[in-house]
Design a protein around this motif. Structure first.
Motif, PDB file in Angstrom:
ATOM      1  N   TRP A 250      -6.807  11.277   0.402  1.00 51.30           N
ATOM      2  CA  TRP A 250      -6.471  12.264  -0.627  1.00 51.30           C
ATOM      3  C   TRP A 250      -6.866  11.735  -2.004  1.00 51.30           C
ATOM      4  CZ3 TRP A 250      -4.851  17.217  -1.029  1.00 51.30           C
ATOM      5  CH2 TRP A 250      -4.348  17.635  -2.259  1.00 51.30           C
ATOM      6  N   ASN A 251      -6.529  10.486  -2.274  1.00 41.82           N
ATOM      7  CA  ASN A 251      -6.858   9.905  -3.579  1.00 41.82           C
ATOM      8  C   ASN A 251      -8.365   9.800  -3.783  1.00 41.82           C
ATOM      9  OD1 ASN A 251      -4.148   9.726  -4.178  1.00 41.82           O
ATOM     10  ND2 ASN A 251      -3.987   7.561  -3.720  1.00 41.82           N
ATOM     11  N   MET A 252      -9.126   9.529  -2.714  1.00 39.60           N
ATOM     12  CA  MET A 252     -10.584   9.495  -2.840  1.00 39.60           C
ATOM     13  C   MET A 252     -11.122  10.887  -3.167  1.00 39.60           C
ATOM     14  SD  MET A 252     -11.887   6.692   0.032  1.00 39.60           S
ATOM     15  CE  MET A 252     -12.819   7.911   0.826  1.00 39.60           C
ATOM     16  N   ILE A 253     -10.594  11.899  -2.532  1.00 35.27           N
ATOM     17  CA  ILE A 253     -11.018  13.273  -2.801  1.00 35.27           C
ATOM     18  C   ILE A 253     -10.687  13.632  -4.247  1.00 35.27           C
ATOM     19  CG2 ILE A 253     -10.552  15.703  -2.251  1.00 35.27           C
ATOM     20  CD1 ILE A 253     -10.037  14.697   0.684  1.00 35.27           C
ATOM     21  N   ALA A 254      -9.508  13.262  -4.693  1.00 33.15           N
ATOM     22  CA  ALA A 254      -9.098  13.571  -6.073  1.00 33.15           C
ATOM     23  C   ALA A 254      -9.984  12.859  -7.091  1.00 33.15           C
ATOM     24  CB  ALA A 254      -7.633  13.191  -6.275  1.00 33.15           C
TER      25      ALA A 254
ATOM     26  N   MET B 243       0.829  -1.203   0.000  1.00 34.79           N
ATOM     27  CA  MET B 243       0.000   0.000   0.000  1.00 34.79           C
ATOM     28  C   MET B 243       0.864   1.255   0.000  1.00 34.79           C
ATOM     29  SD  MET B 243      -2.961  -1.192   2.631  1.00 34.79           S
ATOM     30  CE  MET B 243      -4.038   0.203   2.416  1.00 34.79           C
ATOM     31  N   MET B 244       2.044   1.185   0.620  1.00 34.50           N
ATOM     32  CA  MET B 244       2.937   2.343   0.663  1.00 34.50           C
ATOM     33  C   MET B 244       3.392   2.735  -0.733  1.00 34.50           C
ATOM     34  SD  MET B 244       3.427   3.630   3.656  1.00 34.50           S
ATOM     35  CE  MET B 244       4.983   4.485   3.522  1.00 34.50           C
ATOM     36  N   LYS B 245       3.357   1.799  -1.655  1.00 38.75           N
ATOM     37  CA  LYS B 245       3.772   2.086  -3.014  1.00 38.75           C
ATOM     38  C   LYS B 245       2.671   2.778  -3.817  1.00 38.75           C
ATOM     39  CE  LYS B 245       6.955  -1.760  -2.980  1.00 38.75           C
ATOM     40  NZ  LYS B 245       7.204  -3.114  -3.395  1.00 38.75           N
ATOM     41  N   ALA B 246       1.490   2.949  -3.213  1.00 41.30           N
ATOM     42  CA  ALA B 246       0.389   3.610  -3.902  1.00 41.30           C
ATOM     43  C   ALA B 246       0.795   5.047  -4.233  1.00 41.30           C
ATOM     44  CB  ALA B 246      -0.859   3.607  -3.029  1.00 41.30           C
ATOM     45  N   GLU B 247       0.498   5.437  -5.432  1.00 43.02           N
ATOM     46  CA  GLU B 247       0.838   6.790  -5.856  1.00 43.02           C
ATOM     47  C   GLU B 247      -0.146   7.790  -5.291  1.00 43.02           C
ATOM     48  OE1 GLU B 247       1.657   7.444  -9.968  1.00 43.02           O
ATOM     49  OE2 GLU B 247       2.458   5.429 -10.202  1.00 43.02           O
ATOM     50  N   ILE B 248       0.355   8.973  -5.016  1.00 32.93           N
ATOM     51  CA  ILE B 248      -0.499  10.052  -4.546  1.00 32.93           C
ATOM     52  C   ILE B 248      -1.039  10.761  -5.778  1.00 32.93           C
ATOM     53  CG2 ILE B 248      -0.574  12.212  -3.274  1.00 32.93           C
ATOM     54  CD1 ILE B 248       1.795  11.107  -1.618  1.00 32.93           C
ATOM     55  N   SER B 249      -2.352  10.887  -5.848  1.00 33.95           N
ATOM     56  CA  SER B 249      -2.983  11.559  -6.984  1.00 33.95           C
ATOM     57  C   SER B 249      -2.589  13.033  -7.020  1.00 33.95           C
ATOM     58  CB  SER B 249      -4.507  11.459  -6.885  1.00 33.95           C
ATOM     59  OG  SER B 249      -4.915  10.122  -6.945  1.00 33.95           O
ATOM     60  N   ASP B 250      -2.666  13.613  -8.211  1.00 31.39           N
ATOM     61  CA  ASP B 250      -2.424  15.048  -8.341  1.00 31.39           C
ATOM     62  C   ASP B 250      -3.506  15.820  -7.607  1.00 31.39           C
ATOM     63  OD1 ASP B 250      -0.174  14.641  -9.901  1.00 31.39           O
ATOM     64  OD2 ASP B 250      -1.268  14.814 -11.785  1.00 31.39           O
ATOM     65  N   CYS B 251      -3.232  17.071  -7.312  1.00 32.97           N
ATOM     66  CA  CYS B 251      -4.165  17.937  -6.602  1.00 32.97           C
ATOM     67  C   CYS B 251      -5.484  18.019  -7.373  1.00 32.97           C
ATOM     68  CB  CYS B 251      -3.571  19.327  -6.439  1.00 32.97           C
ATOM     69  SG  CYS B 251      -4.684  20.504  -5.656  1.00 32.97           S
TER      70      CYS B 251
ATOM     71  N   VAL C 283       0.163  14.019  10.174  1.00 28.93           N
ATOM     72  CA  VAL C 283       0.450  13.443   8.856  1.00 28.93           C
ATOM     73  C   VAL C 283      -0.684  13.849   7.927  1.00 28.93           C
ATOM     74  CG1 VAL C 283       0.726  11.298   7.547  1.00 28.93           C
ATOM     75  CG2 VAL C 283       1.660  11.470   9.850  1.00 28.93           C
ATOM     76  N   TYR C 284      -0.338  14.342   6.746  1.00 23.42           N
ATOM     77  CA  TYR C 284      -1.345  14.727   5.765  1.00 23.42           C
ATOM     78  C   TYR C 284      -0.711  14.814   4.381  1.00 23.42           C
ATOM     79  CZ  TYR C 284       0.697  19.372   6.536  1.00 23.42           C
ATOM     80  OH  TYR C 284       1.563  20.426   6.660  1.00 23.42           O
ATOM     81  N   ILE C 285      -1.539  14.965   3.372  1.00 22.82           N
ATOM     82  CA  ILE C 285      -1.074  15.158   1.999  1.00 22.82           C
ATOM     83  C   ILE C 285      -1.368  16.606   1.636  1.00 22.82           C
ATOM     84  CG2 ILE C 285      -1.261  14.384  -0.403  1.00 22.82           C
ATOM     85  CD1 ILE C 285      -0.364  12.155   1.544  1.00 22.82           C
ATOM     86  N   ALA C 286      -0.419  17.267   0.973  1.00 21.35           N
ATOM     87  CA  ALA C 286      -0.609  18.663   0.580  1.00 21.35           C
ATOM     88  C   ALA C 286      -0.095  18.891  -0.832  1.00 21.35           C
ATOM     89  CB  ALA C 286       0.120  19.596   1.546  1.00 21.35           C
TER      90      ALA C 286
ATOM     91  N   ASN D 236      -1.653  19.939  -9.811  1.00 18.84           N
ATOM     92  CA  ASN D 236      -0.219  19.838  -9.580  1.00 18.84           C
ATOM     93  C   ASN D 236       0.082  18.633  -8.692  1.00 18.84           C
ATOM     94  OD1 ASN D 236       2.297  21.150 -10.205  1.00 18.84           O
ATOM     95  ND2 ASN D 236       2.482  21.628  -8.039  1.00 18.84           N
ATOM     96  N   ARG D 237       1.342  18.364  -8.479  1.00 19.91           N
ATOM     97  CA  ARG D 237       1.804  17.243  -7.669  1.00 19.91           C
ATOM     98  C   ARG D 237       1.529  17.501  -6.186  1.00 19.91           C
ATOM     99  NH1 ARG D 237       6.750  16.107  -5.250  1.00 19.91           N
ATOM    100  NH2 ARG D 237       7.535  18.109  -5.943  1.00 19.91           N
ATOM    101  N   ALA D 238       1.245  16.439  -5.446  1.00 21.02           N
ATOM    102  CA  ALA D 238       1.043  16.511  -3.998  1.00 21.02           C
ATOM    103  C   ALA D 238       2.034  15.583  -3.313  1.00 21.02           C
ATOM    104  CB  ALA D 238      -0.389  16.122  -3.646  1.00 21.02           C
ATOM    105  N   ASP D 239       2.388  15.907  -2.089  1.00 26.08           N
ATOM    106  CA  ASP D 239       3.362  15.124  -1.320  1.00 26.08           C
ATOM    107  C   ASP D 239       2.861  14.859   0.089  1.00 26.08           C
ATOM    108  OD1 ASP D 239       5.410  14.940  -3.252  1.00 26.08           O
ATOM    109  OD2 ASP D 239       6.189  16.913  -2.701  1.00 26.08           O
ATOM    110  N   VAL D 240       3.465  13.855   0.717  1.00 26.57           N
ATOM    111  CA  VAL D 240       3.200  13.564   2.132  1.00 26.57           C
ATOM    112  C   VAL D 240       3.912  14.621   2.972  1.00 26.57           C
ATOM    113  CG1 VAL D 240       3.637  11.935   4.007  1.00 26.57           C
ATOM    114  CG2 VAL D 240       3.041  11.084   1.745  1.00 26.57           C
ATOM    115  N   LYS D 241       3.204  15.116   3.974  1.00 22.75           N
ATOM    116  CA  LYS D 241       3.794  16.078   4.912  1.00 22.75           C
ATOM    117  C   LYS D 241       3.649  15.525   6.317  1.00 22.75           C
ATOM    118  CE  LYS D 241       4.441  19.226   1.766  1.00 22.75           C
ATOM    119  NZ  LYS D 241       5.762  19.606   1.331  1.00 22.75           N
ATOM    120  N   THR D 242       4.683  15.689   7.108  1.00 24.88           N
ATOM    121  CA  THR D 242       4.613  15.334   8.521  1.00 24.88           C
ATOM    122  C   THR D 242       5.113  16.528   9.319  1.00 24.88           C
ATOM    123  OG1 THR D 242       6.807  14.331   8.503  1.00 24.88           O
ATOM    124  CG2 THR D 242       4.945  12.860   8.147  1.00 24.88           C
TER     125      THR D 242
END
Length: 92
Positions: free
Chosen positions: A84-88, A22-30, A52-55, A35-41
């Motif tokens: 995040w991916n569900m929202i996207a 699951m960690m290999k799952a890609e983060i969807s674009d904003c 922990v969140y995606i921004a 644009n690209r989104a990243d994990v933030k801690t």
């Protein structure tokens, strides 16, 4: 008793393997600016915890925030990524 311990080890190994997949799952674009989104801690001072969140790296949009123990961030990164991916997907 030994069989229970062996089963517990097998279950833990399977759970870790599933998390690694699951960690290999890609983060969807904003979903807003595409644009690209990243994990933030963000470490919480005085506690052994972090947010922990995606921004989005461009517009700053953020997904749901999760507070977690510093030793358990991987599980919350997965949760934040999935939300995040569900929202996207819903915004498409």
């Amino acid at each position: 008793m030994r069989r229970c311990a062996e089963n517990a080890e097998v279950n833990k190994a399977a759970e870790e393997e599933e998390m690694n997949g699951m960690m290999k799952a890609e983060i969807s674009d904003c979903p807003y600016c595409k644009n690209r989104a990243d994990v933030k801690t963000e470490h919480i001072d005085g506690l052994h915890s972090s947010w922990v969140y995606i921004a989005c790296t461009r517009c700053g949009a953020r997904g749901p925030h999760y507070i977690c123990d510093d030793t358990d961030t991987a599980r919350y990164i997965i949760m934040a990524t999935n939300m995040w991916n569900m929202i996207a997907r819903d915004d498409e």
